[in-house]
Write a protein that holds these residues in place. Structure first.
Motif: not given
Length: 306
Positions: A74-84, A105-114, A128-136
């Protein structure tokens, strides 16, 4: 008109050294449904129907980072918790590498998620990334009541996979004019590909001479409608147009695991299966989470340790 019309990208494949141990990782860490269908083969699938055949072999190629599978949360906070949590079970699951969470960095290959990257025991990469990905924005399903034990990454889709290319314009033409996919090119060095109802979506990135060659045991599958003759006609067309699309290989058609299909290898060495199933567009009919008994019988108990 594309050579292949109306194909549905349905599946991918993953190599592994020990299918039972890999299925435990996919289930308990990555939040995928799993099915151990034979001694050397398993299936995993996500909530968006993307499924992968998991193939055990003596040698598994270390995959490049830009062949990763994306698992949104769902979001960046979930990314951090899952990483741990994944760091805490790194040794248990033989994880080779985990990167720190950062915004890509979105300029690298279209992905700008956390998010962060995980290289599993078999050399396959996951993000593992937040849900606002390159396909929407991606919909993450609500947790099922009473579902236990809960995986570290909550059940959800595989939102896209990555492919390497040495010459993106050539890859785009193959995806569009041969496979019949819809292709968007936001920049000169990467492209997004899908069909109208894709179970699998792709991002192709131009990596030049850094490309890591692939083999048929790490292929991408498209299901088609028709008969065995449809497959034979497509294979004939592929052979006739191999030079035009710079195809490396067009293999014989075979009947196996309930489908009739053939494989081809594109100019970037990525392998594709065009298949028709006997009774459905795919073999996956989710039976519910696999029992621990099957996975633990040969490899000892992992239940409760992750």
């Amino acid at each position: 008109m594309a050579v292949v019309e109306g194909a549905l990208p349905t599946h991918t494949t993953l190599e592994c050294h020990d299918v039972a141990k890999s299925l435990v990782f996919y289930r308990d860490v990555m939040g995928l449904e799993v099915n151990h269908i034979s001694a050397l083969v398993g299936h995993v699938w996500a909530t968006n129907r993307h499924y992968a055949a998991v193939l055990q072999g003596a040698v598994c190629a270390q995959q490049p980072l830009l062949n990763y599978y994306a698992r949104p949360v769902p979001g960046p906070q979930d990314v951090d918790a899952i990483h741990a949590k994944i760091e805490a079970v790194r040794g248990l699951h033989g994880i080779r590498e985990i990167t720190a969470p950062v915004r890509e960095d979105e300029a690298k290959f279209g992905v700008g998620t956390y998010g962060f990257y995980v290289n599993d025991r078999d050399g396959n990469w996951w993000r593992v990334e937040d849900s606002d990905g390159p396909f929407g924005a991606v919909e993450i399903p609500s947790a099922r009541a009473g579902a236990a034990p809960a995986p570290i990454v909550p059940p959800g889709p595989v939102s896209y996979v990555m492919l390497e290319s040495t010459r993106l314009a050539r890859s785009v033409r193959f995806y569009r004019d041969f496979l019949g996919l819809t292709v968007e090119c936001p920049a000169h060095h990467f492209a997004l590909a899908q069909s109208e109802s894709s179970w699998v979506k792709f991002i192709a990135v131009d990596v030049g001479d850094a490309l890591v060659p692939q083999k048929v045991s790490n292929h991408h599958g498209l299901s088609i409608e028709g008969t065995q003759q449809t497959v034979d006609d497509l294979r004939r067309a592929a052979r006739e147009q191999a030079a035009e699309f710079e195809l490396s290989k067009v293999l014989p058609a075979t009947r196996q695991h309930g489908s009739y299909s053939f494989y081809l290898q594109d100019a970037e060495t990525n392998c594709w299966e065009l298949e028709i199933w006997d009774d459905a567009p795919a073999p996956i009919v989710p039976p519910g989470p696999i029992s621990y008994v099957m996975l633990e019988s040969a490899h000892g108990s992992l239940k409760g340790q992750a």
